[in-house]
Motif scaffolding. Structure first.
Motif, PDB file in Angstrom:
ATOM      1  N   UNK A   1      20.150  25.014  18.312  1.00  0.00           N
ATOM      2  CA  UNK A   1      21.041  26.178  18.355  1.00  0.00           C
ATOM      3  C   UNK A   1      22.505  25.780  18.465  1.00  0.00           C
ATOM      4  N   UNK A   2      22.796  24.619  19.027  1.00  0.00           N
ATOM      5  CA  UNK A   2      24.190  24.205  19.240  1.00  0.00           C
ATOM      6  C   UNK A   2      24.711  23.273  18.159  1.00  0.00           C
ATOM      7  N   UNK A   3      23.809  22.557  17.461  1.00  0.00           N
ATOM      8  CA  UNK A   3      24.264  21.561  16.502  1.00  0.00           C
ATOM      9  C   UNK A   3      23.699  21.677  15.106  1.00  0.00           C
ATOM     10  N   UNK A   4      22.734  22.620  14.896  1.00  0.00           N
ATOM     11  CA  UNK A   4      22.097  22.733  13.587  1.00  0.00           C
ATOM     12  C   UNK A   4      22.076  24.154  13.046  1.00  0.00           C
ATOM     13  N   UNK A   5      22.245  25.141  13.884  1.00  0.00           N
ATOM     14  CA  UNK A   5      22.236  26.535  13.440  1.00  0.00           C
ATOM     15  C   UNK A   5      23.335  26.768  12.408  1.00  0.00           C
ATOM     16  N   UNK A   6      22.955  27.353  11.278  1.00  0.00           N
ATOM     17  CA  UNK A   6      23.904  27.506  10.175  1.00  0.00           C
ATOM     18  C   UNK A   6      25.083  28.401  10.554  1.00  0.00           C
ATOM     19  N   UNK A   7      24.812  29.479  11.238  1.00  0.00           N
ATOM     20  CA  UNK A   7      25.890  30.370  11.634  1.00  0.00           C
ATOM     21  C   UNK A   7      26.868  29.716  12.585  1.00  0.00           C
ATOM     22  N   UNK A   8      26.344  28.964  13.558  1.00  0.00           N
ATOM     23  CA  UNK A   8      27.205  28.266  14.520  1.00  0.00           C
ATOM     24  C   UNK A   8      28.044  27.219  13.808  1.00  0.00           C
ATOM     25  N   UNK A   9      27.464  26.492  12.873  1.00  0.00           N
ATOM     26  CA  UNK A   9      28.215  25.479  12.133  1.00  0.00           C
ATOM     27  C   UNK A   9      29.346  26.113  11.321  1.00  0.00           C
ATOM     28  N   UNK A  10      29.186  27.377  10.954  1.00  0.00           N
ATOM     29  CA  UNK A  10      30.210  28.074  10.187  1.00  0.00           C
ATOM     30  C   UNK A  10      31.149  28.886  11.077  1.00  0.00           C
TER      31      UNK A  10
ATOM     32  N   UNK B   1      23.867  29.466  24.285  1.00  0.00           N
ATOM     33  CA  UNK B   1      24.450  29.872  25.567  1.00  0.00           C
ATOM     34  C   UNK B   1      23.390  30.535  26.453  1.00  0.00           C
ATOM     35  N   UNK B   2      22.448  31.257  25.851  1.00  0.00           N
ATOM     36  CA  UNK B   2      21.410  31.945  26.617  1.00  0.00           C
ATOM     37  C   UNK B   2      20.498  30.982  27.362  1.00  0.00           C
TER      38      UNK B   2
ATOM     39  N   UNK C   1      31.108  26.088  36.632  1.00  0.00           N
ATOM     40  CA  UNK C   1      32.033  25.286  35.832  1.00  0.00           C
ATOM     41  C   UNK C   1      31.760  25.427  34.344  1.00  0.00           C
ATOM     42  N   UNK C   2      30.481  25.457  33.959  1.00  0.00           N
ATOM     43  CA  UNK C   2      30.151  25.598  32.545  1.00  0.00           C
ATOM     44  C   UNK C   2      30.449  27.017  32.065  1.00  0.00           C
ATOM     45  N   UNK C   3      30.196  28.010  32.880  1.00  0.00           N
ATOM     46  CA  UNK C   3      30.501  29.390  32.495  1.00  0.00           C
ATOM     47  C   UNK C   3      32.001  29.593  32.323  1.00  0.00           C
ATOM     48  N   UNK C   4      32.810  28.951  33.152  1.00  0.00           N
ATOM     49  CA  UNK C   4      34.265  29.023  32.980  1.00  0.00           C
ATOM     50  C   UNK C   4      34.684  28.407  31.648  1.00  0.00           C
ATOM     51  N   UNK C   5      34.054  27.275  31.291  1.00  0.00           N
ATOM     52  CA  UNK C   5      34.345  26.647  29.992  1.00  0.00           C
ATOM     53  C   UNK C   5      34.021  27.600  28.855  1.00  0.00           C
ATOM     54  N   UNK C   6      32.868  28.265  28.943  1.00  0.00           N
ATOM     55  CA  UNK C   6      32.432  29.138  27.861  1.00  0.00           C
ATOM     56  C   UNK C   6      33.324  30.369  27.719  1.00  0.00           C
TER      57      UNK C   6
END
Length: 359
Positions: free
Chosen positions: A169-178, A186-187, A195-200
């Motif tokens: 979902x983070x490195x191969x999903x076509x929509x995310x890559x675009x 994220x889910x 700390x991670x939620x602040x980054x997001x």
């Protein structure tokens, strides 16, 4: 016919035998192989003469011919070297060119070898080690699951599968890559990890060195960059062990190879952006850590990237094309396909962009 006689029966005189023996010692070709008793007697008399120094007929040792085999070998080798230089001068130069070997160094620009290895729209991985890699999730190796900490073997197996789902979902999903927001990825992240939620919250709106979506997700700006083909090549694996407070700690180490082209170039020039990510995920015991079912906490994240652009963070990979690619000479040279070295780029490393020795 008796010894010491001529074919017609006449005898040779002592003077004739002396002359004959002297000529034999000097190398006469027709010296007799076995002199007669008379010849031996004359030989003994000559040897007894003072200052004569004549060797006996059995004691003479001819000089050995000088061996020249070594010079013949040297000459043969020199001839072979000259022949190789004449036929394949490029290979000979490679032997003395320094640290870059032909296996890792790209062919010279404009050469037939370079043209033969250049990627195309139909073969975007041609000339790359990734050409033999698996595509998508198939390139990510999964370990056999066993019970760890608070989890049974079946629960570990499900957690490993969800960890791989995050990588997809983070490195191969076509929509995310675009450029789309990676909602599925994220889910899977523990919503209580501050700390991670602040980054997001800030990374997609105002990316910075500290809060950059590229730290966790692969994204290209569609108005600038197009993906070539439907396949992203991958190689890597998941491993696991028991972490803090009995948690299941999963480590992902995966290299992604993205073939891309300029959005306005019609696919003439193809660049491969190569990203190697290392993620450490903690599947925590809900009795000890505040979490939500089916989510993990991120322990650490870091990555190495080549052909993805340099400069201020934009939230997207920005592959160099054309003159930008030729002018990009800064950064440390690395082999992005060498997975033996540790991943070196972290969230606060501030390192300059690395240059790929091959792509």
């Amino acid at each position: 016919m008796g010894a010491g006689t001529e074919p017609d029966g006449s005898s040779r005189s002592d003077e004739e035998w002396e002359r004959f023996l002297r000529e034999s010692v000097a190398g006469a070709a027709d010296a007799p192989k076995e002199p007669s008793a008379r010849a031996r007697a004359v030989t003994e008399r000559l040897r007894a003469e003072p200052g004569h120094g004549m060797e006996g007929w059995r004691s003479y040792t001819p000089a050995r011919p000088r061996r020249r085999t070594g010079w013949y070998v040297v000459g043969l080798l020199a001839s072979l070297v000259l022949l190789v230089v004449a036929l394949v001068p490029g290979r000979v130069v490679d032997l003395f060119a320094g640290d870059d070997s032909p296996s890792s160094a790209a062919p010279g620009p404009g050469t037939p070898a370079e043209a033969a290895q250049r990627p195309t729209v139909d073969e975007p991985f041609r000339g790359s080690p990734a050409a033999s890699w698996a595509g998508g999730a198939a390139g990510i190796t999964m370990p056999k699951a066993g019970a760890v900490g608070w989890m049974s073997a079946a629960e570990v197996e499900r957690a490993l599968a969800s960890s791989r789902d995050f990588l997809v979902a983070s490195g191969l999903d076509r929509g995310v890559l675009q450029g789309e927001r990676p909602e599925k990825a994220i889910a899977l992240i523990n919503p209580h990890q501050k700390d991670v939620q602040d980054l997001l919250k800030t990374a997609f709106l105002t990316p910075s060195e500290k809060n950059d979506p590229l730290l966790l997700f692969s994204r290209f700006q569609p108005s600038r960059t197009h993906l070539v083909g439907d396949v992203v090549k991958t190689r890597g694996q998941l491993t696991y062990r028991e972490g803090e407070r009995g948690a299941l700690q999963v480590t992902a180490d995966v290299t992604f190879v993205y073939p891309v082209t300029r959005a306005d170039a019609g696919g003439d020039e193809i660049v491969r952006t190569i990203v190697r990510r290392e993620l450490v995920l903690s599947w925590d015991n809900p009795d000890k850590v505040i979490t939500e079912p089916g989510t993990f906490s991120i322990v650490s994240y870091k990555y190495d990237m080549t052909n993805g652009g340099c400069g201020a963070p934009t939230g997207y990979f920005t592959p160099p094309f054309g003159t930008d690619r030729r002018a990009d000479k800064a950064g440390t040279k690395i082999d992005p396909y060498d997975r033996s070295a540790p991943v070196g780029r972290g969230e606060s490393s501030g390192d300059a962009c690395a240059r790929a020795t091959r792509s």
